[in-house]
Design an enzyme around this catalytic site. Structure first.
Site: not given
Length: 305
Positions: A122, A196
């Site tokens: 992330h 993602d």
């Protein structure tokens, strides 16, 4: 369309409104890793599977089939089924069959395996340094079991896997050797490949959104998920098709390859309208009108439908 947060009843009404107003059936997805309550206030947290169908969601970004073998992993950890590849594969396969038997598309993630990283994708690009033998027996094993169980979607990881593709600073999401040569050809996966979130640091710290989207589609990704700049991404892909960098057969839904790049367009950037009455929220300038503008642009270039 990806659902992130909101009231369960308001969200159901909004999805019904958007479906009714769209000429093309919308693919609605959500990260239901912890159940419907993971995204919607008023819904039940684990176990919530029987409630999913009532919410109108067709696709779950779950199960996590990463093998949790690194105690310093800051992001997978308890999201995994465990540290034994056989257990992870067995439980993931059972979950997949249970979802898909009743019409919910399951998504095995994060290919080719995010369990042995010490960095969070992330924030930055993470790397798995394992050799091919270890990858085959650990990271890739549950994905093989998921494919054998008939999983209909696989989500890519924004991680570097030098044993499969040694290109420096190249996330798996953008790697053709990983997404096409290995997942498609070697493992025989025939379903949807989903990226993602393209807003994660594993992408944004190294690539612009337009560059990353083109590389992802060329690598073999079918669904570009949650790009922060959807209009820029659509324009970049259209230009790539016009320049011959991406074939029309890779994009058009009725082509022999039967592939289409789908974009998860946020109906409310910044969550400004979140929690407000549906009538105002759905008709806001960041809601229906945003989607309509994107569809209009797509129709004008005669590349997407």
């Amino acid at each position: 369309m990806a659902i992130y947060r909101g009231d369960v009843y308001e969200t159901a009404r909004m999805m019904n409104t958007l479906q009714a107003s769209s000429d093309i059936p919308l693919l609605i997805a959500a990260n239901l890793e912890k159940g419907l309550g993971n995204q919607m206030d008023g819904a039940t947290l684990f176990p919530p599977i029987m409630s999913i169908g009532a919410a109108g969601i067709h696709m779950a970004y779950f199960p996590v089939v990463d093998v949790n073998i690194n105690p310093d992993n800051p992001i997978i950890n308890t999201r995994s089924f465990g540290e034994n590849p056989e257990d992870v594969g067995r439980l993931a396969a059972a979950y997949i069959r249970g979802c898909q038997e009743f019409g919910l598309i399951a998504t095995a993630k994060h290919f080719p395996g995010h369990g042995d990283t010490e960095r969070d994708s992330h924030n930055v690009l993470a790397t798995v340094q394992a050799d091919m033998d270890r990858l085959t027996n650990v990271e890739l094993y549950p994905f093989r079991k998921a494919i054998d169980a008939g999983v209909q979607a696989v989500m890519s990881a924004h991680i570097s896997i030098p044993a499969i593709d040694p290109t420096p600073n190249l996330p798996a999401t953008l790697s053709r050797p990983i997404m096409t040569d290995y997942l498609r050809k070697k493992m025989g996966f025939k379903g949807l490949i989903v990226s993602d979130s393209m807003g994660m640091g594993g992408i944004t710290t190294l690539y612009s959104q337009d560059q990353a989207a083109v590389l992802a589609v060329r690598a073999g990704v079918d669904i570009i998920l949650l790009t922060p700049e959807p209009e820029l991404v659509i324009s970049a892909l259209v230009d790539a098709v016009k320049k011959g960098q991406i074939s029309e057969a890779r994009i058009l839904p009725l082509s022999p390859e039967k592939k289409i790049a789908v974009f998860s367009l946020s109906s409310d950037p910044g969550d400004y309208y979140a929690g407000r009455p549906l009538e105002f929220y759905a008709e806001a300038s960041t809601g229906n009108e945003f989607l309509e503008r994107a569809l209009q642009k797509a129709a004008e270039v005669d590349v997407f439908q």
